[in-house]
Design a protein around this motif. Structure first.
Motif, short mmCIF file in Angstrom:
data_model
loop_
_atom_site.label_atom_id
_atom_site.label_comp_id
_atom_site.label_asym_id
_atom_site.label_seq_id
_atom_site.Cartn_x
_atom_site.Cartn_y
_atom_site.Cartn_z
N PRO A 1 0.82 -1.22 0.00
CA PRO A 1 0.00 0.00 0.00
C PRO A 1 0.86 1.26 0.00
N LYS A 2 0.25 2.36 -0.44
CA LYS A 2 0.94 3.65 -0.41
C LYS A 2 1.27 4.02 1.04
N GLY A 3 2.46 4.55 1.24
CA GLY A 3 2.85 5.00 2.57
C GLY A 3 3.49 3.92 3.43
N MET A 4 3.55 2.69 2.96
CA MET A 4 4.15 1.62 3.77
C MET A 4 5.66 1.83 3.87
N LYS A 5 6.19 1.71 5.10
CA LYS A 5 7.62 1.84 5.33
C LYS A 5 8.30 0.48 5.22
N TYR A 6 9.62 0.51 5.10
CA TYR A 6 10.37 -0.73 4.91
C TYR A 6 10.17 -1.70 6.07
N ASP A 7 10.24 -1.21 7.30
CA ASP A 7 10.08 -2.10 8.46
C ASP A 7 8.71 -2.78 8.45
N GLU A 8 7.69 -2.03 8.04
CA GLU A 8 6.35 -2.60 7.96
C GLU A 8 6.29 -3.67 6.88
N LEU A 9 6.95 -3.39 5.75
CA LEU A 9 6.96 -4.37 4.66
C LEU A 9 7.71 -5.63 5.07
N ALA A 10 8.88 -5.46 5.69
CA ALA A 10 9.66 -6.63 6.13
C ALA A 10 8.85 -7.50 7.08
N LYS A 11 8.12 -6.87 8.00
CA LYS A 11 7.27 -7.61 8.94
C LYS A 11 6.15 -8.33 8.20
N LYS A 12 5.56 -7.64 7.22
CA LYS A 12 4.48 -8.22 6.43
C LYS A 12 4.97 -9.47 5.69
N LEU A 13 6.16 -9.38 5.10
CA LEU A 13 6.71 -10.51 4.36
C LEU A 13 6.97 -11.71 5.27
N ARG A 14 7.42 -11.40 6.49
CA ARG A 14 7.69 -12.49 7.45
C ARG A 14 6.40 -13.13 7.96
N VAL B 1 15.80 0.12 1.24
CA VAL B 1 15.24 0.43 2.56
C VAL B 1 14.55 1.79 2.58
N ASP B 2 15.14 2.75 1.89
CA ASP B 2 14.58 4.10 1.87
C ASP B 2 13.88 4.41 0.55
N ASN B 3 13.54 3.36 -0.20
CA ASN B 3 12.97 3.58 -1.54
C ASN B 3 11.81 2.62 -1.82
N VAL B 4 10.98 2.39 -0.82
CA VAL B 4 9.85 1.47 -0.97
C VAL B 4 8.79 2.09 -1.89
#
Length: 359
Positions: free
Chosen positions: A61-74, A95-98
């Motif tokens: 989704p728009k606005g998702m940060k890298y840490d949130e994405l990494a958690k989502k993938l796990r 990391v800074d370019n999601v």
């Protein structure tokens, strides 16, 4: 004694070389092992799919940060090696370019390709499909946003804003005719502005010079073609009959007769459960009451279909000015040139309705 010193010196040099060689060998082993480990992390498949599935769909989704994405993938079990994903995300500057989007992943996707795909924003399009069985902009908004991240309520508000319609050369009532029913490929992250701009391009693409000439030859504007097409669509579901129905209405317009189109009455009442139009329905005060007011109604009564638009533009040339549903209730119609013929057709149809208890 000199010989002894010389031997000791040689022994020291030999030991030094052995140490250097040992260190070098150790470093070589370390480098090779590390390189192999890094290679394995980079090029080992790192995507999990459902058993038997050929692909996995990832939504960011728009606005998702890298840490949130990494958690989502796990947590969703999308990747096999989270550490490898984290390492290459940092090395490749992800990391800074999601980037938001809908991404298609396969079980053979390795870590480095996975990160590169996400970093590039190389998302897969979705199909946006809507048909003519829509009456209002709110219905259209709900249908278009089915496969998009866009909120349907937000999109509906945007479509119903008079300024939006004006921006594209329409008013709020006839704005729906700008949307040509079909299936379109769009990106899941498309904004409301991007969606409407795309629909305007498709509208302009549909209205070729040839179609504009056909409309002009019938004395109709593009918007009037859409209004009449919406009535034709509501009258018959059969594409092969639409040009004949369109011909009837064009004949009535030419003769300055009331259209007397039952679907416009249903729309005026906003009661789409009506199966049989009665004389009482004809009394409603509405600009959509084509039993009271001459000419076309002010706006389409539904989203006109491509077949409906083409039927009006290529209407059958005949002398019919009446039609009603056939008594076999097949959905086809009986056409007539005189009122007497029409009344006979109508009696047969109404008798069929009464026999079946349809009111």
């Amino acid at each position: 004694m000199a010989t002894s010193n010389k031997d000791n010196s040689k022994g020291k040099i030999s030991l030094k070389y052995k140490i250097i060689l040992g260190v070098f060998a150790g470093l070589s082993v370390f480098v090779i092992a590390t390189s192999y480990y890094i290679y394995q992390m980079a090029y080992t498949p790192n995507v999990l799919t459902q058993k038997g599935a050929k692909e996995q769909v990832l939504y960011i989704p728009k606005g998702m940060k890298y840490d949130e994405l990494a958690k989502k993938l796990r947590t969703e079990g999308t990747i096999q090696h989270p550490v490898a994903f984290g390492v290459f995300s940092k090395w490749l500057g992800y990391v800074d370019n999601v980037k938001a989007g809908r991404y298609i992943l396969t079980p053979k996707t390795n870590t480095i390709d996975f990160v590169r795909q996400l970093r590039s924003g190389n998302q897969a399009p979705v199909n946006v499909t809507f048909n003519q069985n829509l009456r209002f902009l709110t219905d259209l908004a709900g249908k278009i946003t089915n496969n998009l991240e866009l909120d349907s309520a937000e999109f509906a508000t945007y479509l119903q804003d008079e300024s939006t319609a004006k921006e594209f050369g329409f008013d709020k009532d006839n704005f729906i005719s700008m949307f040509i029913p079909n299936t379109y490929e769009m990106y899941w992250t498309a904004t409301k502005e991007e969606v409407v701009e795309r629909m305007k391009k498709e509208y302009d693409k549909f209205w070729t010079d040839k179609r504009k000439e056909l409309a002009k030859a019938k004395g109709l504007s593009q918007k009037e073609v859409a209004i009449l097409a919406s009535i034709v669509d509501a009258e018959t579901r059969y594409a092969d009959e639409k040009p004949r129905v369109a011909g009837v209405y064009l004949n009535r317009l030419e003769k300055e007769m009331l259209l007397q189109a039952d679907p416009t009455l249903v729309f005026a009442h906003k009661d789409f459960t009506i199966k049989r139009v009665l004389n009482s329905h004809k009394e409603i005060e509405s600009p959509f009451n084509t039993y009271k007011y001459a000419g076309l109604p002010p706006a389409p009564i539904r989203l006109p279909s491509i077949s409906g638009l083409n039927a009006v533009l290529n209407a059958e040339n005949h002398e019919y000015i009446f039609f009603c549903a056939k008594e076999d209730l097949s959905g086809y119609h009986a056409f007539a040139k005189t009122n007497a013929e029409h009344e006979a057709n109508a009696r047969r149809y109404h008798r069929a309705l009464n026999e079946r208890g349809i009111k």
